[in-house]
Design an enzyme around this catalytic site. Structure first.
Site, mmCIF file in Angstrom:
data_model
loop_
_atom_site.group_PDB
_atom_site.id
_atom_site.type_symbol
_atom_site.label_atom_id
_atom_site.label_comp_id
_atom_site.label_asym_id
_atom_site.label_seq_id
_atom_site.Cartn_x
_atom_site.Cartn_y
_atom_site.Cartn_z
ATOM 1 N N VAL A 108 0.910 -1.168 0.147
ATOM 2 C CA VAL A 108 -0.193 -0.159 -0.075
ATOM 3 C C VAL A 108 0.766 1.331 -0.030
ATOM 4 C CG1 VAL A 108 -1.825 1.219 1.298
ATOM 5 C CG2 VAL A 108 -1.938 -1.028 1.342
ATOM 6 N N PRO A 109 1.304 1.836 -1.170
ATOM 7 C CA PRO A 109 2.442 2.767 -1.343
ATOM 8 C C PRO A 109 2.027 4.292 -0.929
ATOM 9 C CG PRO A 109 1.207 2.374 -3.628
ATOM 10 C CD PRO A 109 0.547 1.501 -2.477
ATOM 11 N N CYS A 110 1.988 3.972 0.613
ATOM 12 C CA CYS A 110 1.615 5.261 1.284
ATOM 13 C C CYS A 110 2.649 6.620 0.920
ATOM 14 C CB CYS A 110 1.568 5.215 2.764
ATOM 15 S SG CYS A 110 2.881 4.618 3.645
ATOM 16 N N HIS A 111 3.877 6.354 0.403
ATOM 17 C CA HIS A 111 4.669 7.125 -0.038
ATOM 18 C C HIS A 111 4.380 8.105 -1.184
ATOM 19 C CE1 HIS A 111 5.951 3.721 -2.442
ATOM 20 N NE2 HIS A 111 6.239 4.567 -3.184
#
Length: 146
Positions: free
Chosen positions: A111-114
């Site tokens: 889950v690419p929160c970046h």
């Protein structure tokens, strides 16, 4: 059977816990136990692939605000970003809920929160160190202020 291993990203270690194709936890730490991780992690962190397929995050299951946020963030394409507000609109929630979900994201990278940033162009936050977010975005070819 749940497996846990680690790989490197710069000066950080990335601990991954998974079973089959489901990832339950991803953490950035300074020291970590040795052990293999799914090959998608080492390839992604080396900039050789842009996807974790067929791996999925356990956090996207269910129908609550956080799982909807995690599902929306999971669909942000490699090299692109979305604001907390844009994610909130997709997940039918409030930008603060998105921020809280990102702070508690158990499976960063999957889950690419970046890829979630503030509306004013700043990066927002990243646990445990904002420099990791900068490095990930740079690796993906995204130049952002913050």
């Amino acid at each position: 059977m749940m497996q846990t291993g680690s790989c490197s990203f710069g000066l950080w270690k990335v601990i991954v816990s998974w079973e089959g194709n489901v990832v339950y936890q991803v953490q950035f730490v300074r020291t970590a136990p040795e052990g293999p991780v799914p090959v998608q992690f080492t390839k992604f962190l080396a900039g050789r692939v842009d996807s974790f397929d067929p791996l999925v995050s356990a956090a996207v299951s269910g129908d609550n605000a956080y799982s909807r946020v995690y599902a929306a963030v999971s669909k942000i394409p490699y090299g692109e970003t979305r604001t907390y507000r844009e994610v909130a609109l997709v997940a039918d929630t409030h930008p603060r809920v998105v921020g809280n979900a990102m702070a508690r994201n158990p499976t960063s990278l999957i889950v690419p929160c970046h890829r979630v940033t503030a509306s004013d162009g700043t990066l927002g936050g990243f646990t445990p160190d904002l420099q990791i977010k900068r490095d990930l975005l740079k690796m993906e070819g995204k130049k952002k202020r913050g």
